[in-house]
Design an enzyme around this catalytic site. Sequence first.
Site, short mmCIF file in Angstrom:
data_model
loop_
_atom_site.label_atom_id
_atom_site.label_comp_id
_atom_site.label_asym_id
_atom_site.label_seq_id
_atom_site.Cartn_x
_atom_site.Cartn_y
_atom_site.Cartn_z
N SER A 144 0.80 -1.22 0.00
CA SER A 144 0.00 0.00 0.00
C SER A 144 0.84 1.27 0.00
O SER A 144 1.64 1.48 -0.89
CB SER A 144 -0.94 -0.04 1.20
OG SER A 144 -1.84 1.01 1.12
N ASP A 311 -1.10 1.38 -4.03
CA ASP A 311 -1.99 0.44 -4.71
C ASP A 311 -3.31 1.06 -5.15
O ASP A 311 -4.23 0.34 -5.58
CB ASP A 311 -2.25 -0.79 -3.83
CG ASP A 311 -2.91 -0.44 -2.50
OD1 ASP A 311 -2.70 0.69 -2.02
OD2 ASP A 311 -3.64 -1.28 -1.95
N ASP A 313 -5.79 2.72 -3.53
CA ASP A 313 -7.06 2.75 -2.79
C ASP A 313 -7.23 3.99 -1.93
O ASP A 313 -8.32 4.27 -1.45
CB ASP A 313 -7.27 1.45 -1.98
CG ASP A 313 -6.13 1.14 -1.03
OD1 ASP A 313 -5.21 1.97 -0.92
OD2 ASP A 313 -6.17 0.07 -0.41
N ARG A 314 -6.15 4.75 -1.73
CA ARG A 314 -6.27 5.96 -0.91
C ARG A 314 -6.41 7.20 -1.78
O ARG A 314 -6.05 7.18 -2.96
CB ARG A 314 -5.02 6.14 -0.04
CG ARG A 314 -4.86 5.05 0.98
CD ARG A 314 -3.70 5.35 1.89
NE ARG A 314 -3.66 4.34 2.95
CZ ARG A 314 -3.16 4.55 4.15
NH1 ARG A 314 -2.64 5.72 4.46
NH2 ARG A 314 -3.17 3.59 5.04
N LYS A 408 -11.61 0.44 -0.63
CA LYS A 408 -11.62 1.88 -0.80
C LYS A 408 -11.03 2.18 -2.17
O LYS A 408 -10.33 1.35 -2.74
CB LYS A 408 -10.87 2.57 0.33
CG LYS A 408 -9.45 2.10 0.57
CD LYS A 408 -8.95 2.73 1.86
CE LYS A 408 -7.48 2.47 2.09
NZ LYS A 408 -7.23 1.27 2.88
C1 G16 Z 1 -4.93 -0.04 5.56
C2 G16 Z 1 -6.35 -0.47 5.79
C3 G16 Z 1 -7.17 0.69 6.28
C4 G16 Z 1 -6.53 1.30 7.51
C5 G16 Z 1 -5.10 1.70 7.20
C6 G16 Z 1 -4.36 2.17 8.42
O1 G16 Z 1 -4.90 0.84 4.50
O2 G16 Z 1 -6.91 -0.99 4.61
O3 G16 Z 1 -8.44 0.21 6.55
O4 G16 Z 1 -7.24 2.42 7.92
O5 G16 Z 1 -4.40 0.58 6.72
O6 G16 Z 1 -4.28 1.13 9.32
P1 G16 Z 1 -3.37 1.21 10.58
O7 G16 Z 1 -3.82 2.43 11.32
O8 G16 Z 1 -3.61 -0.07 11.32
O9 G16 Z 1 -1.94 1.38 10.12
P2 G16 Z 1 -3.91 0.59 3.28
O10 G16 Z 1 -4.18 1.71 2.34
O11 G16 Z 1 -2.55 0.62 3.91
O12 G16 Z 1 -4.26 -0.75 2.76
#
Ligand code: G16
Length: 575
Positions: A144, A311, A313-314, A408
């Site tokens: 990510s 990736d 999604d953000r 997302k």
């Molecule tokens: C992932 C998850 C999200 C989460 C984020 C942060 O995002 O898919 O749902 O909010 O990590 O998580 P944490 O606070 O546990 O680090 P991504 O974009 O990294 O896949």
Amino acid sequence: MSGKGIEEAKATGKKTDSFRGLITVSPEDETMTIKTVSTIPFTDQKPGTSGLRKKVSIFKQPNYLENFIQSIFNCLGELNGKTLVFGGDGRYHNKEALQVILKMAAANGLSKALVGQGGILSTPATSCIIRKYHLQGGIILSASHNPGGPEGDFGVKFNVENGGPAPEKITTAFYERSLSIENYKIVEAPDIDLDTLGLSRLGDMDVEIIDPVSDYVELMEILFDFNKLERLFSSGEFSMVYDGMHAVTGPYAKAILIDRLGAPEGTVIHGKPLPDFGGLHPDPNLKYARELVEIMDSEVAPDFGAASDGDGDRNMILGKRFFVTPSDSLAILASKADEIPGYSAGLKGVARSMPTSRAVDKVARHLGIDCYETPTGWKFFGNLLDAGRATLCGEESFGTGSDHIREKDGLWAVLFWLSILAEERSSVEEIVRNHWRKFGRHFYSRHDYEAVDTQKAHELIDHLRQQLPDLRGRHFGNLCVRNADDFEYSDPVDGSVSHHQGIRIFFEDDARIVYRLSGTGTQGATLRVYLEKFEADPEKQGQETQEALAELIKTANEIARIRFFTGRDNPSVIT
Ligand code: G16
């Protein structure tokens, strides 16, 4: 192999590292040259918030990737007759890992593999493809928003047949399998040509290299009025910059914004996916999307700026010299969804992760729809979306999405904002300020303390937990604690319960502090402190965020003794 590993191997009678890689050819497999390779478990393959994420160097250890992939295949059961999709965000080790995984899929009896051309598939596009072609799931290679390159991070995510991230009970099963794995299967065959579209065979498995972009673009065209967006770009009165951060979304953004909607060349910057993200850290926030932020802060800033992550999604949304918090963005999208063709029938409900600001709750109340509060992690939205209880979901961590897929979706959020701008023809800042006037402003910020000592981070959380019973009624400056708890979530659809999802401290006047440890970091622990304060008075809504939150920030340090436990005076990242 570590001393501990050797001891474990001795105790369990399992082979040690010196046996790792021992190859036997199973008699029944001789015709297909399937190799069965002996291995011993790694004990650290527990997926976090979003898949298994580790340093590249860890994934490159002999058998590390193979063990985890075999554990997934073991849990999936019979693969004959099934089709899975495979791709990744293009980061370092993406293609090499994909070759191994495809050979293992063939050895494990998978009937068909769809693979993004060049090994590329964004997370939202993967979800879209699983749903569109009714696949049994897919594997996404991505860490990510974490940095890439040989010194960076790598990751493996498995998405299930609804297109969403595997829920906790499935990732737990992967982990448990990984702890008792004894061998994995792999076909002995030349590498697949990942760059040429079309069908080929690997052992008994069909492999189809697909265009990673077209299905996704088609879905976006159903949700949004592309003709209206085309008119926005051709009006000559609007300009934007999209930062692909040399990650996966460049080709998607070019196909949609430039080729389809007619935005000028140059609209997409850092548009070529690169294994090391061109040295950038593909995390779309004010710290890491520096060039975009500089453009948007300049005198000649375009009307709209946006970025996505590794990736895809953000998303980060910017106006001229104006930052939209992800929490506000979710609330604004919810309040204006009726302007968008894909959502004109109205929203069934909305959902946000617990640490996300409660701005969207106000909109839900206004619309008379339900608002769900889930733990951090997109996987918790899946049931709500499948059950038709929520249409839009969002997280403070720069994630927004809807029931169009089960992930997302960064570019979707950008198109949603473009549609609002095309409809209202006012600036991003005006739209946000009008929203605050109507619903009030939730001042919001997240302070991250990265790479802190893991044991100390857990001690800090334990220390907070111990205080919970005594916090109610205590005063910190002008703040008085109304309530405090350790967030627990009961899924309203399947009844599963998730404990210890973050420490919440609520104050009088609707202020809140949340503490939790990240589940996506790969170095030590990351402490996240989420700060939120509500302001209904428009006269007071213009304050600078960190100033508005100053008393809360001080209180957050005091209650958790952040300096004492982490040894840090300041957070490493503020968003
Ligand atoms: C992932 C998850 C999200 C989460 C984020 C942060 O995002 O898919 O749902 O909010 O990590 O998580 P944490 O606070 O546990 O680090 P991504 O974009 O990294 O896949």
